[in-house]
Write a protein that holds these residues in place. Structure first.
Motif: not given
Length: 201
Positions: A25-38
Motif C-alpha cells: 500500500v505504501a508503495d502505491k499511495t501518497r498522503f497529504c494532510l490539509i487543515g483549515f479553520a479561518g
C-alpha cells in the motif's frame, strides 16, 4: 473540533501506522494532510506514508472557511500532480476525505471555490468522500461529497464517530492501495455515521 481533537489525532496516527507499515500500500499511495479553520494550510506535504516519522498534530483555530480549504486543495493537487509526473510516476485522480464539524463561515464564497475544484475540464479533479460530525449541516456535507457522504448519527459521541471515520479512512486506503487497478474503495457503512444520498445532477 476542540472537544474531540484528540480522537481525530489518534485516528490519523492509526492510519499512519496501518498504511505506512504495509509495503504494498505504501508503495502505491501518497498522503497529504490539509487543515483549515479561518485559513487553510498544508500540514503534511504529499509523501509516501512510510516516509512519515510522525504526523503533524491538528490544532484548533477560529473559523470554518470552506473556500480556503477548497482553494488550497486545488492548488496543492495541481502542484503535486505536476511533481509526480515530472518524476515519471503514473498518476490517478486523487481521493479526498473531507471532515468538518461545523457550518461554513464563508457561505457566499465557498461554492465558487468548490466548483473550481471540481471543474469537469480539469483532469485532476478529486473524488470527495465527505464526513460531517457534531454541528455540521447534513445538506452541505451531502453536497460536498462527490463519491460518498456520511453524517454522524444522533446519540453517537463525536469521539466515537471520529474513530469510525478513522477506521473507514484506513480501510479505504488499504483496500484501494492493495488493488492492482487502484480502485477507490470506501465502506458503504461507517460506524457512528449514516450514509447520505448523493443525487446525480
Amino acid at each position: 473540533m476542540a472537544d474531540h481533537l484528540d480522537a481525530l489525532n489518534d485516528g490519523l496516527a492509526q492510519l499512519h501506522t496501518a498504511v505506512g507499515t504495509d509495503p504494498v500500500v505504501a508503495d502505491k499511495t501518497r498522503f497529504c494532510l490539509i487543515g483549515f479553520a479561518g485559513t487553510a494550510e498544508v500540514l503534511q506535504q504529499l509523501c509516501s506514508p512510510s516516509d512519515v516519522v510522525r504526523l503533524v498534530g491538528l490544532a484548533t483555530q477560529a473559523g470554518t472557511n470552506f473556500g480556503a480549504a477548497f482553494t488550497t486543495l486545488r492548488d496543492t493537487i495541481e502542484a503535486d500532480v505536476a511533481a509526480l509526473k515530472a518524476d515519471a510516476y503514473q498518476v490517478y485522480r486523487p481521493a479526498v476525505f473531507f471532515l468538518s464539524d461545523g457550518h461554513p463561515t464563508d457561505p457566499a464564497i465557498w461554492p465558487a471555490a468548490y466548483e473550481r475544484l471540481l471543474d469537469p475540464d480539469w483532469a485532476a479533479r478529486p473524488n470527495i468522500i465527505a464526513f460531517g460530525i457534531g454541528d455540521a449541516d447534513a445538506a452541505t456535507i451531502g453536497r460536498i461529497g462527490t463519491f460518498q457522504a456520511f453524517m454522524s448519527r444522533g446519540g453517537v459521541s463525536p469521539a466515537a464517530a471520529l474513530h469510525g471515520f478513522a477506521r473507514a479512512l484506513t480501510t479505504s486506503v488499504v483496500r484501494s492501495g492493495s488493488d492492482s487497478d487502484l480502485l477507490l474503495r470506501v465502506p458503504t457503512q461507517v460506524a457512528g455515521f449514516t450514509a447520505l444520498r448523493i443525487d446525480q445532477l
